[in-house]
Design a protein around this motif. Structure first.
Motif, PDB file in Angstrom:
ATOM      1  N   GLU A   1      -3.628   3.267   3.400  1.00 30.69           N
ATOM      2  CA  GLU A   1      -2.836   2.582   4.418  1.00 30.69           C
ATOM      3  C   GLU A   1      -3.563   2.585   5.766  1.00 30.69           C
ATOM      4  O   GLU A   1      -3.619   1.567   6.462  1.00 30.69           O
ATOM      5  N   ARG A   2      -4.135   3.726   6.124  1.00 36.02           N
ATOM      6  CA  ARG A   2      -4.874   3.801   7.389  1.00 36.02           C
ATOM      7  C   ARG A   2      -6.061   2.832   7.377  1.00 36.02           C
ATOM      8  O   ARG A   2      -6.337   2.152   8.362  1.00 36.02           O
TER       9      ARG A   2
ATOM     10  N   PRO B   1       4.487  -0.979   3.283  1.00 33.45           N
ATOM     11  CA  PRO B   1       4.338   0.362   2.717  1.00 33.45           C
ATOM     12  C   PRO B   1       5.324   0.608   1.557  1.00 33.45           C
ATOM     13  O   PRO B   1       6.459   0.130   1.583  1.00 33.45           O
TER      14      PRO B   1
ATOM     15  N   VAL C   1       1.305  -5.462   6.532  1.00 30.70           N
ATOM     16  CA  VAL C   1       1.281  -4.246   5.728  1.00 30.70           C
ATOM     17  C   VAL C   1       2.696  -3.928   5.243  1.00 30.70           C
ATOM     18  O   VAL C   1       3.635  -3.846   6.053  1.00 30.70           O
TER      19      VAL C   1
ATOM     20  N   VAL D   1       0.859  -1.184   0.000  1.00 34.86           N
ATOM     21  CA  VAL D   1       0.000   0.000   0.000  1.00 34.86           C
ATOM     22  C   VAL D   1       0.891   1.228   0.000  1.00 34.86           C
ATOM     23  O   VAL D   1       2.051   1.162   0.438  1.00 34.86           O
TER      24      VAL D   1
ATOM     25  N   ARG E   1      -4.811  -0.835   7.711  1.00 37.71           N
ATOM     26  CA  ARG E   1      -4.390  -1.169   9.075  1.00 37.71           C
ATOM     27  C   ARG E   1      -5.590  -1.268  10.020  1.00 37.71           C
ATOM     28  O   ARG E   1      -5.617  -2.116  10.918  1.00 37.71           O
TER      29      ARG E   1
ATOM     30  N   ALA F   1       2.527   4.373   1.304  1.00 39.74           N
ATOM     31  CA  ALA F   1       2.803   4.821   2.669  1.00 39.74           C
ATOM     32  C   ALA F   1       2.151   6.171   2.947  1.00 39.74           C
ATOM     33  O   ALA F   1       2.189   7.079   2.113  1.00 39.74           O
TER      34      ALA F   1
END
Length: 283
Positions: free
Chosen positions: A172-173, A186, A184, A165, A176, A167
């Protein structure tokens, strides 16, 4: 975008909304349907309207761009003309392209009646504009190598998988927060993410469905990969999509645009435009 949202922590949507862990969905992506055909919006009378000029830009393909002959083209251009036809104001319909920085000033000075250029509906922008409801949203999607791609439900199948994903992104949020069992990975650049996916260094990638669709349909992907699972809509992470902006003091025009957009959806015109400009569907 003055429209109603039912806020769901994370929703997967095709024709309807599915839970995160997922009810099984259709195998192939489909055209997004964002309008309830059972809700009948009243047809407005715009006979007294002297003009309906849409303001847009030329540098946002495939939404608005200049074609090889220098003509203003794109998804938004076709959509604006279809709106005028539904409102019976085709003879009063105009489309003008301006630099992005000039759109707001032109609208406020009365040089146009609406902006169709992807202005985001936020608390700040709602103080300046009245918005139509959303006509296109941008879901998050997973992509995987074709030979390993999962169908819904995929939540448990992704457990311990390495998922790339970008960064620091909203994606990304989201990854997670709602897919906490994955590893994950990044990436700073999309090119690096795509390269590692093709090379098998990661099991999947998570990100913007539209951008993924363009990559999947391009030569760089070389047919390696496909969408896995369904589209995920999460306004609290990804925003509420695209809408048409009018002056804040003109909610009646925004409501008229809602009527036209709904009719365009019900009649299949929106689907025609969507498949024309997005041949690899991101839904």
């Amino acid at each position: 975008m003055a429209f109603r949202w039912i806020s769901i922590a994370l929703a997967s949507m095709l024709i309807g909304v599915q839970s995160l862990a997922g009810i099984a969905r259709a195998a192939e992506p489909q055209v997004p349907v964002l309008w309830d055909a059972k809700e009948r919006l009243p047809k407005p009378d715009l006979s007294a309207l002297p003009r309906l000029r849409f303001l847009t830009t030329t540098d946002f393909p495939p939404f608005n761009f200049l074609d090889s002959a220098g003509r203003l083209s794109g998804f938004h251009i076709d959509l604006a003309r279809a709106i005028c036809a539904e409102l019976d104001v085709a003879d009063k319909c105009q489309i003008q392209a301006l630099p992005w920085a000039e759109l707001e000033g032109a609208l406020q000075k009365g040089e146009g009646e609406a902006i169709i250029a992807g202005i985001a509906a936020t608390p700040e922008s709602r103080s300046k504009y009245a918005f139509s409801r959303s006509y296109l949203q941008f879901p998050a999607r997973f992509i995987m190598p074709k030979t390993k791609a999962f169908a819904e439900p995929i939540f448990d199948r992704l457990r311990s998988k390495r998922v790339g994903v970008i960064a620091g992104s909203a994606h990304e949020r989201m990854l997670r927060d709602y897919f906490g069992t994955v590893q994950v990975v990044p990436f700073d650049r999309p090119e690096a993410l795509y390269g590692d996916l093709k090379a098998g260094k990661i099991d999947a990638a998570f990100g913007d469905g539209m951008r993924f669709a363009f990559w999947l349909g391009g030569s760089d992907a070389a047919g390696c990969c496909r969408f896995a699972g369904g589209p995920y809509l999460a306004p609290e992470y990804l925003g509420s999509g695209m809408a048409i902006a009018t002056r804040a003091g003109d909610p009646a025009l925004a409501a008229a645009l809602d009527y036209a957009l709904q009719e365009i959806s019900i009649k299949g015109t929106f689907a025609e435009f969507y498949l024309r400009y997005f041949p690899v569907s991101f839904f």
